[in-house]
Design an enzyme around this catalytic site. Structure first.
Site: not given
Ligand code: IMP
Length: 197
Positions: A68, A149, A171
């Site tokens: 997360d 994201g 990255k």
């Molecule tokens: P998750 O918990 O990895 O699903 O991330 C939650 C949210 O954070 C995603 O829907 C993106 O909006 C943002 N996010 C997570 N990782 C990244 C990244 O590496 N780059 C940009 N946004 C991110």
């Protein structure tokens, strides 16, 4: 070593496959027939990662990890944080999320931010957490079209390109997720060696 990665996000599965390398076979949620959305209602990213891993473990009994991530912006008291995916609404619209962040920050000079990833692993019935952080700032506008994201508005510390302007390989050398997954990989390799898996 076979592990379930509690995700159906293709971007992420691609990233993590390239990070973990050939010693690991990753199964997605689809591969283990979990089709429903796993609830992510915890107030902290640690709690959400654990809840996802436990959900899959309870359904499959397999070793599993879940991650997360939150973008934490200092001037917004840590927002969007745990709400990063749905910051501008339930449909997880990245462009709308970016617009909301830029409009809340306005012309504020304090643009300090960080991405923080927590991975919860359930391995041989025990739970472990791994954290990865990348510090940076929020740009004044969108830069780049790569990644996903908030990538086009996140400028990592000491860099001239946002994540949105970087190739995935670049990255991966500095990202929050890469750092957390490096810790996970090290742990798994050490334990696999010890247990002769
Ligand atoms: P998750 O918990 O990895 O699903 O991330 C939650 C949210 O954070 C995603 O829907 C993106 O909006 C943002 N996010 C997570 N990782 C990244 C990244 O590496 N780059 C940009 N946004 C991110």
């Amino acid at each position: 070593m076979t592990l379930v990665f509690a995700s159906n996000n293709e971007h992420k599965i691609k990233e993590i496959n390239s990070l973990l390398g050939d010693s690991f076979k990753l199964l997605s949620l689809g591969d283990v027939n979990i089709r429903e959305d796993i609830p992510e209602e915890e107030p902290l990213i640690e709690g959400n990662a654990l809840a996802k891993a436990r959900f899959v473990y309870n359904a499959t009994g397999m070793d599993v990890f879940a991650d997360d991530t939150g973008l934490e912006i200092a001037a917004l008291n840590g927002l969007p944080g745990v709400h990063s995916a749905r910051f501008a609404g339930e449909n997880k619209d990245s462009s709308a999320n970016i617009r909301k962040v830029l409009s809340m920050l306005g012309s504020s000079e304090n643009r300090i931010a960080r991405f923080r990833t927590v991975i919860a692993l359930i391995y041989e019935k025990k739970e472990f957490l791994f954290e990865g952080v990348v510090n940076g700032t929020i740009t004044m506008g969108i830069k780049g079209t790569k990644g996903f994201g908030y990538d086009p508005i996140f400028l990592p510390e000491g860099r001239i390109h946002t994540f949105g302007e970087m190739e995935l390989e670049e990255k991966n050398t500095i990202s929050h997720r890469a750092r957390a997954f490096e810790k996970l990989k090290e742990f798994l390799l050490r334990n696999a060696l010890t247990n002769n898996k």
